[in-house]
Scaffold this motif. Structure first.
Motif, PDB file in Angstrom:
ATOM      1  N   VAL A   1      39.997  38.099  34.659  1.00 25.38           N
ATOM      2  CA  VAL A   1      40.192  36.821  35.358  1.00 25.38           C
ATOM      3  C   VAL A   1      41.673  36.483  35.309  1.00 25.38           C
ATOM      4  CG1 VAL A   1      37.909  35.856  34.958  1.00 25.38           C
ATOM      5  CG2 VAL A   1      39.665  35.528  33.224  1.00 25.38           C
ATOM      6  N   PRO A   2      42.197  35.945  36.410  1.00 27.20           N
ATOM      7  CA  PRO A   2      41.534  35.559  37.654  1.00 27.20           C
ATOM      8  C   PRO A   2      41.706  36.632  38.738  1.00 27.20           C
ATOM      9  CG  PRO A   2      43.686  34.549  37.550  1.00 27.20           C
ATOM     10  CD  PRO A   2      43.586  35.454  36.359  1.00 27.20           C
ATOM     11  N   GLY A   3      40.981  37.730  38.625  1.00 29.57           N
ATOM     12  CA  GLY A   3      41.111  38.838  39.563  1.00 29.57           C
ATOM     13  C   GLY A   3      40.270  38.651  40.805  1.00 29.57           C
ATOM     14  N   PRO A   4      40.352  39.592  41.728  1.00 29.69           N
ATOM     15  CA  PRO A   4      39.542  39.521  42.957  1.00 29.69           C
ATOM     16  C   PRO A   4      38.096  39.886  42.649  1.00 29.69           C
ATOM     17  CG  PRO A   4      40.817  41.552  42.924  1.00 29.69           C
ATOM     18  CD  PRO A   4      41.222  40.780  41.703  1.00 29.69           C
ATOM     19  N   GLY A   5      37.153  39.043  43.058  1.00 30.84           N
ATOM     20  CA  GLY A   5      35.745  39.268  42.735  1.00 30.84           C
ATOM     21  C   GLY A   5      35.151  40.433  43.496  1.00 30.84           C
TER      22      GLY A   5
ATOM     23  N   ALA B   1      37.380  39.969  38.486  1.00 34.63           N
ATOM     24  CA  ALA B   1      37.236  41.385  38.826  1.00 34.63           C
ATOM     25  C   ALA B   1      36.513  42.116  37.699  1.00 34.63           C
ATOM     26  CB  ALA B   1      38.607  42.020  39.063  1.00 34.63           C
ATOM     27  N   ARG B   2      35.854  43.201  38.060  1.00 32.51           N
ATOM     28  CA  ARG B   2      35.156  44.020  37.073  1.00 32.51           C
ATOM     29  C   ARG B   2      35.428  45.486  37.388  1.00 32.51           C
ATOM     30  NH1 ARG B   2      28.892  43.354  37.267  1.00 32.51           N
ATOM     31  NH2 ARG B   2      28.909  45.323  38.421  1.00 32.51           N
ATOM     32  N   TYR B   3      35.802  46.269  36.356  1.00 30.96           N
ATOM     33  CA  TYR B   3      36.084  47.677  36.600  1.00 30.96           C
ATOM     34  C   TYR B   3      35.734  48.520  35.387  1.00 30.96           C
ATOM     35  CZ  TYR B   3      40.300  47.459  33.687  1.00 30.96           C
ATOM     36  OH  TYR B   3      41.161  47.320  32.631  1.00 30.96           O
TER      37      TYR B   3
END
Length: 483
Positions: free
Chosen positions: A131-135, A117-119
């Motif tokens: 990581v390991p987040g939702p892409g 994921a990126r925010y």
């Protein structure tokens, strides 16, 4: 004179044999990723091999020059960054890609390609990668299309590619010959075939940003079930806190109940073969996924009350009681229906993903390559969706299995009042509505236009909490910010 000619012929043949032997060695050797051996589990997850390079890997130097040669086949300017892949400063590859030498250096994607994921909490700050987040920003279908379109272009040939490589790296004479006569032609052929095998997706709704159809490729390719009209588009899932109980349902629809099988089958889907199975790597990833925690909420009672990230503890306490009454049974650890499959007729959400997976598909996957001991026994047919845990809920948007509801505030509205069209893929967090910014000029410029009227994209269902009075919804939302 004749003896000299014979000697020269012998020398020439010997030279040819030596060059050939060296060439074959360079094509067949496999080199460990020693630089990652002592790294953290998170670093290994981001850049380590899962054994897919031999089957799906693109030669590194070809991979490097493709964006410069064929920028028109990317969704926007910026090279591979246009595909929404997180890229850490100073790293050779984006998160979600591994580089491994199997004959020659190759690049392939790994688990982090879909699960990073990126925010940004503020527009002027650099992105945080989880990581390991939702892409939430990655565009896997556009990556596949880019590779296939590039290979089908007449400019994809040895002369042009070697010229571009020479601008950034000097290949040895032998490597130039291998690239010219073997590696580049073979890569072109393989990528064209890859595009042909993936052509079925052209007739289906696009995945868009942060989504993938993970199991139709399994059905149509690995299991050879024949192409059908089903749609399996769904959001990337976070993989944190995966220490599950025996029998807990995994994936959005609970089609497997064994974490080890899920890890193995996911690697197979990414191109791992039994010959290349990376036991140590996958075991390390599996162990880490069971323990890695979800990211802490950015909302804080100690913030300035004027800050959008200020948490009203009194309201949150009221909201917690509402949550325990209306949500905890399904979504809190210890809840009776937590991590169980809720029938689709009950939850009322888009059923395309459920209809995509069949009893025959489960049977075939459990029997996949029976000559090899994959150990798969737990694939099954289901008719519903898993009541997923709410850990890291603030970073899980957009919501529902198909990502059809942009924010938690929208989740508490009736389906007819939820946004019918929005943009997904923009990484700026929305603290007021809890999700990502999905409307406005910048969201439209960067994001994928998500239309809930498209098959597989419905935002219907999950009416739980939608009948609450507005003041109780606000209190519940305040508590959800803490998860």
């Amino acid at each position: 004179m004749q003896s000299k000619i014979v000697r020269w012929i012998i020398v020439l043949l010997a030279l040819v044999l030596v060059i050939g032997a060296v060439g074959w060695y360079k094509l067949l050797r496999e080199v460990e990723q020693t630089s990652l051996k002592e790294s953290s589990a998170a670093e290994w997850f981001k850049y380590g091999s899962i054994g897919s390079e031999e089957e799906q890997g693109v030669p590194y130097w070809i991979w490097r020059v493709l964006p410069k040669m064929f920028p028109e086949y990317l969704p926007a300017p910026g090279g591979y960054a246009a595909l929404g892949v997180p890229w850490e400063q100073g790293q050779e590859l984006p998160v979600g890609f591994s580089k491994k030498t199997i004959g020659f250096p190759r690049v392939a994607f790994n688990c982090a390609f879909c699960h990073s994921a990126r925010y940004r909490l503020k527009a002027d700050e650099p992105a945080t990668i989880v990581v390991p987040g939702p892409g939430n920003t990655v565009r896997p279908q556009d990556y596949a299309r880019f590779l296939a379109a590039s290979a089908n272009d007449a400019r994809f040939n040895s002369d042009n590619i070697l010229e571009q490589i020479s601008l950034i790296y000097e290949l040895s004479w032998l490597d130039r010959q291998l690239y010219r006569y073997l590696i580049i032609p073979m890569t072109k052929k393989a990528l064209i075939q890859y595009g042909q095998e993936f052509a079925w997706a052209q007739g289906k709704p696009p995945w868009g940003t942060g989504r993938i159809d993970p199991f139709n490729p399994i059905k149509f390719g690995i299991l050879q079930m024949g192409i059908d009209a089903t749609i399996g588009n769904s959001d990337m899932m976070p993989l944190w806190n995966l220490k599950v109980r025996e029998g807990d349902a995994l994936h959005w629809d609970g089609l497997n109940t064994n974490l080890h099988e899920v890890v193995i089958s996911s690697a197979i889907g990414d191109g791992m073969t039994y010959k290349a199975i990376a036991h140590d790597s996958l075991d390390r990833i599996e162990a880490w996924l069971q323990e890695v925690p979800s990211p802490a909420s950015p909302f804080n009672a100690n913030e300035n009350p004027a800050s959008p990230y200020y948490l009203d503890e009194q309201q949150a306490a009221i909201g917690k009681a509402i949550y325990e009454q209306h949500c905890a049974t399904c979504h809190a650890p210890g809840g009776e229906r937590h991590r169980t499959v809720i029938p689709v007729e009950e939850v009322g959400t888009d059923r395309h993903r459920v209809d995509m997976w069949t009893a025959e598909a489960a049977k075939r996957y459990n029997a996949y390559q029976e000559d090899y001991d994959w150990g798969m026994r737990h694939f099954r047919d289901v008719d519903g969706y898993v009541a997923v845990p709410h850990d890291g809920l603030w970073l899980r948007g957009p919501y529902l299995h198909n990502g059809s509801v942009p924010t938690l505030r929208d989740m508490l509205k009736k389906p007819e009042d939820r946004p019918q069209v929005f943009y997904r893929g923009y990484d700026l967090f929305d603290p007021i509505n809890v999700g990502f910014v999905s409307q406005g000029e910048e969201a439209e410029r960067i994001g994928f236009r998500y239309d809930t009227g498209v098959p597989g994209n419905s935002n219907q269902g999950h009416l739980f909490g939608t009948d609450l009075p507005e003041d109780r919804k606000e209190a519940l939302l305040e508590y959800l910010k803490t998860l």
